[in-house]
Design a protein around this motif. Sequence first.
Motif, PDB file in Angstrom:
ATOM      1  N   LEU A 129     -12.108  15.309  -3.075  1.00 41.18           N
ATOM      2  CA  LEU A 129     -12.333  15.475  -4.516  1.00 41.18           C
ATOM      3  C   LEU A 129     -11.988  14.197  -5.275  1.00 41.18           C
ATOM      4  O   LEU A 129     -12.768  13.702  -6.089  1.00 41.18           O
ATOM      5  CB  LEU A 129     -11.486  16.633  -5.046  1.00 41.18           C
ATOM      6  CG  LEU A 129     -11.523  16.848  -6.563  1.00 41.18           C
ATOM      7  CD1 LEU A 129     -12.882  17.377  -7.009  1.00 41.18           C
ATOM      8  CD2 LEU A 129     -10.404  17.785  -6.995  1.00 41.18           C
ATOM      9  N   PHE A 130     -10.809  13.668  -4.998  1.00 43.76           N
ATOM     10  CA  PHE A 130     -10.385  12.440  -5.671  1.00 43.76           C
ATOM     11  C   PHE A 130     -11.339  11.292  -5.377  1.00 43.76           C
ATOM     12  O   PHE A 130     -11.662  10.496  -6.255  1.00 43.76           O
ATOM     13  CB  PHE A 130      -8.966  12.066  -5.238  1.00 43.76           C
ATOM     14  CG  PHE A 130      -7.884  12.937  -5.814  1.00 43.76           C
ATOM     15  CD1 PHE A 130      -8.151  13.868  -6.803  1.00 43.76           C
ATOM     16  CD2 PHE A 130      -6.574  12.820  -5.366  1.00 43.76           C
ATOM     17  CE1 PHE A 130      -7.155  14.668  -7.336  1.00 43.76           C
ATOM     18  CE2 PHE A 130      -5.561  13.600  -5.886  1.00 43.76           C
ATOM     19  CZ  PHE A 130      -5.847  14.539  -6.871  1.00 43.76           C
ATOM     20  N   LYS A 131     -11.777  11.218  -4.132  1.00 38.41           N
ATOM     21  CA  LYS A 131     -12.679  10.126  -3.728  1.00 38.41           C
ATOM     22  C   LYS A 131     -14.051  10.271  -4.384  1.00 38.41           C
ATOM     23  O   LYS A 131     -14.607   9.308  -4.920  1.00 38.41           O
ATOM     24  CB  LYS A 131     -12.821  10.087  -2.212  1.00 38.41           C
ATOM     25  CG  LYS A 131     -13.615   8.899  -1.695  1.00 38.41           C
ATOM     26  CD  LYS A 131     -13.573   8.819  -0.176  1.00 38.41           C
ATOM     27  CE  LYS A 131     -14.312   7.583   0.319  1.00 38.41           C
ATOM     28  NZ  LYS A 131     -14.226   7.450   1.787  1.00 38.41           N
ATOM     29  N   SER A 132     -14.609  11.486  -4.379  1.00 37.40           N
ATOM     30  CA  SER A 132     -15.962  11.696  -4.910  1.00 37.40           C
ATOM     31  C   SER A 132     -16.000  11.551  -6.428  1.00 37.40           C
ATOM     32  O   SER A 132     -16.981  11.059  -6.993  1.00 37.40           O
ATOM     33  CB  SER A 132     -16.487  13.074  -4.499  1.00 37.40           C
ATOM     34  OG  SER A 132     -15.722  14.106  -5.104  1.00 37.40           O
ATOM     35  N   PRO A 153       0.836  -1.209   0.000  1.00 39.73           N
ATOM     36  CA  PRO A 153       0.000   0.000   0.000  1.00 39.73           C
ATOM     37  C   PRO A 153       0.872   1.261   0.000  1.00 39.73           C
ATOM     38  O   PRO A 153       1.937   1.291   0.640  1.00 39.73           O
ATOM     39  CB  PRO A 153      -0.794  -0.106   1.305  1.00 39.73           C
ATOM     40  CG  PRO A 153      -0.627  -1.521   1.766  1.00 39.73           C
ATOM     41  CD  PRO A 153       0.707  -1.951   1.268  1.00 39.73           C
ATOM     42  N   CYS A 154       0.411   2.281  -0.697  1.00 40.70           N
ATOM     43  CA  CYS A 154       1.171   3.525  -0.837  1.00 40.70           C
ATOM     44  C   CYS A 154       0.245   4.732  -0.724  1.00 40.70           C
ATOM     45  O   CYS A 154      -0.947   4.647  -1.035  1.00 40.70           O
ATOM     46  CB  CYS A 154       1.853   3.585  -2.204  1.00 40.70           C
ATOM     47  SG  CYS A 154       3.001   2.240  -2.562  1.00 40.70           S
ATOM     48  N   LEU A 155       0.827   5.855  -0.313  1.00 37.75           N
ATOM     49  CA  LEU A 155       0.148   7.148  -0.331  1.00 37.75           C
ATOM     50  C   LEU A 155       0.873   8.074  -1.290  1.00 37.75           C
ATOM     51  O   LEU A 155       2.103   8.037  -1.393  1.00 37.75           O
ATOM     52  CB  LEU A 155       0.148   7.786   1.067  1.00 37.75           C
ATOM     53  CG  LEU A 155      -0.421   6.971   2.233  1.00 37.75           C
ATOM     54  CD1 LEU A 155      -0.285   7.755   3.534  1.00 37.75           C
ATOM     55  CD2 LEU A 155      -1.864   6.593   1.996  1.00 37.75           C
ATOM     56  N   LEU A 156       0.128   8.902  -1.997  1.00 41.70           N
ATOM     57  CA  LEU A 156       0.733   9.957  -2.797  1.00 41.70           C
ATOM     58  C   LEU A 156       1.048  11.139  -1.890  1.00 41.70           C
ATOM     59  O   LEU A 156       0.173  11.633  -1.172  1.00 41.70           O
ATOM     60  CB  LEU A 156      -0.214  10.401  -3.915  1.00 41.70           C
ATOM     61  CG  LEU A 156      -0.521   9.381  -5.013  1.00 41.70           C
ATOM     62  CD1 LEU A 156      -1.494   9.993  -6.025  1.00 41.70           C
ATOM     63  CD2 LEU A 156       0.748   8.895  -5.709  1.00 41.70           C
ATOM     64  N   GLN A 181      -8.539  -0.325 -10.525  1.00 39.67           N
ATOM     65  CA  GLN A 181      -8.481  -1.324  -9.451  1.00 39.67           C
ATOM     66  C   GLN A 181      -7.240  -1.182  -8.575  1.00 39.67           C
ATOM     67  O   GLN A 181      -6.992  -2.023  -7.715  1.00 39.67           O
ATOM     68  CB  GLN A 181      -8.535  -2.762 -10.019  1.00 39.67           C
ATOM     69  CG  GLN A 181      -9.735  -3.065 -10.896  1.00 39.67           C
ATOM     70  CD  GLN A 181     -11.047  -2.895 -10.141  1.00 39.67           C
ATOM     71  OE1 GLN A 181     -11.244  -3.483  -9.087  1.00 39.67           O
ATOM     72  NE2 GLN A 181     -11.927  -2.075 -10.674  1.00 39.67           N
ATOM     73  N   ARG A 182      -6.468  -0.156  -8.807  1.00 45.28           N
ATOM     74  CA  ARG A 182      -5.244   0.053  -8.036  1.00 45.28           C
ATOM     75  C   ARG A 182      -5.419   1.142  -6.985  1.00 45.28           C
ATOM     76  O   ARG A 182      -4.476   1.465  -6.293  1.00 45.28           O
ATOM     77  CB  ARG A 182      -4.088   0.457  -8.973  1.00 45.28           C
ATOM     78  CG  ARG A 182      -3.733  -0.559 -10.049  1.00 45.28           C
ATOM     79  CD  ARG A 182      -2.755  -1.615  -9.570  1.00 45.28           C
ATOM     80  NE  ARG A 182      -3.348  -2.546  -8.641  1.00 45.28           N
ATOM     81  CZ  ARG A 182      -4.053  -3.618  -9.007  1.00 45.28           C
ATOM     82  NH1 ARG A 182      -4.277  -3.872 -10.269  1.00 45.28           N
ATOM     83  NH2 ARG A 182      -4.552  -4.429  -8.087  1.00 45.28           N
ATOM     84  N   VAL A 183      -6.617   1.720  -6.886  1.00 45.38           N
ATOM     85  CA  VAL A 183      -6.812   2.879  -6.018  1.00 45.38           C
ATOM     86  C   VAL A 183      -8.015   2.670  -5.106  1.00 45.38           C
ATOM     87  O   VAL A 183      -9.095   2.291  -5.564  1.00 45.38           O
ATOM     88  CB  VAL A 183      -7.030   4.164  -6.861  1.00 45.38           C
ATOM     89  CG1 VAL A 183      -7.164   5.383  -5.951  1.00 45.38           C
ATOM     90  CG2 VAL A 183      -5.886   4.362  -7.851  1.00 45.38           C
ATOM     91  N   VAL A 184      -7.816   2.913  -3.812  1.00 50.16           N
ATOM     92  CA  VAL A 184      -8.927   2.916  -2.860  1.00 50.16           C
ATOM     93  C   VAL A 184      -8.661   4.037  -1.853  1.00 50.16           C
ATOM     94  O   VAL A 184      -7.590   4.101  -1.255  1.00 50.16           O
ATOM     95  CB  VAL A 184      -9.086   1.539  -2.158  1.00 50.16           C
ATOM     96  CG1 VAL A 184      -7.791   1.055  -1.532  1.00 50.16           C
ATOM     97  CG2 VAL A 184     -10.185   1.584  -1.107  1.00 50.16           C
ATOM     98  N   LEU A 231      -2.752   2.221  -4.216  1.00 50.31           N
ATOM     99  CA  LEU A 231      -2.786   3.587  -3.687  1.00 50.31           C
ATOM    100  C   LEU A 231      -3.980   3.705  -2.754  1.00 50.31           C
ATOM    101  O   LEU A 231      -5.115   3.460  -3.161  1.00 50.31           O
ATOM    102  CB  LEU A 231      -2.893   4.597  -4.832  1.00 50.31           C
ATOM    103  CG  LEU A 231      -1.646   4.718  -5.710  1.00 50.31           C
ATOM    104  CD1 LEU A 231      -1.937   5.547  -6.950  1.00 50.31           C
ATOM    105  CD2 LEU A 231      -0.485   5.324  -4.927  1.00 50.31           C
ATOM    106  N   VAL A 232      -3.711   4.067  -1.498  1.00 54.80           N
ATOM    107  CA  VAL A 232      -4.785   4.061  -0.494  1.00 54.80           C
ATOM    108  C   VAL A 232      -5.065   5.439   0.093  1.00 54.80           C
ATOM    109  O   VAL A 232      -5.877   5.575   1.008  1.00 54.80           O
ATOM    110  CB  VAL A 232      -4.478   3.056   0.639  1.00 54.80           C
ATOM    111  CG1 VAL A 232      -4.410   1.638   0.088  1.00 54.80           C
ATOM    112  CG2 VAL A 232      -3.188   3.402   1.387  1.00 54.80           C
ATOM    113  N   GLY A 233      -4.414   6.500  -0.437  1.00 55.50           N
ATOM    114  CA  GLY A 233      -4.706   7.833   0.086  1.00 55.50           C
ATOM    115  C   GLY A 233      -3.602   8.834  -0.184  1.00 55.50           C
ATOM    116  O   GLY A 233      -2.768   8.649  -1.077  1.00 55.50           O
TER     117      GLY A 233
END
Length: 225
Positions: free
Chosen positions: A177-180, A110-113, A188-191, A148-150
């Motif tokens: 914004l990214f979530k909405s 898991p990674c964060l930007l 499938q790589r982003v949550v 990518l988790v956040g």
Amino acid sequence: MSISKEVAKIQAELHAYPCNLIVVTKTRSIKELQDVHACGIRDFGENRVQEMVDKQAQLPNDIKWHQIGHLQTNKVKYIAPFIHLIHSVDSFSLLKEINKQAEKHNRVIPCLLQIYIAQEDTKFGLDKQEAIDILQNPELVNLANIQLVGLMGMATFTENTSQIQKEFKQLKALFDLFKSEEIGLDSQRVVWQEISMGMSGDYLLAAQEGSTMVRVGSAIFGPRA
């Protein structure tokens, strides 16, 4: 200062928020970290790869290690076998290297930007468009060994609380914004789960502004020698 008392104080302050305490281990002794572990803390954050590798080998296996400092691509291989979360992804090339090393160990890392929110030239991070470019990169779908988790951000080092609060709000707004808009979700790589913001001087403010992880060191151990 008593490590156990400081940990208990911070945990009590964070209790009202869905926010996890990550203890920053940079320059701290094995004995100090054993004392933290004895308090029930299992999330440890380290800035330097070599220091993390050395400490990981000496401390209990139930510790979840977080890479919170700037990460060079040539250092990823050293932490890939055990890292729990990388907070500081600031390029697509780094993401590809994390994926490559994770695949060797049959892991999904898991990674964060890391987003640049501070008014300081010394901080690393992406701007909004650079983050979107990573999330919409067609190659992302092929990186099966990362997720990518956040987002992560570091506020300006200042005593101006209103400025720090503004920067935290900025990161939370970008996360929302990214979530909405479900940017990147088709891969499938982003949550969208985590916002890592807040340190020893501003962790409670960060929690109030929506942080899910605060990175605290000196408020527990005292100033670095």
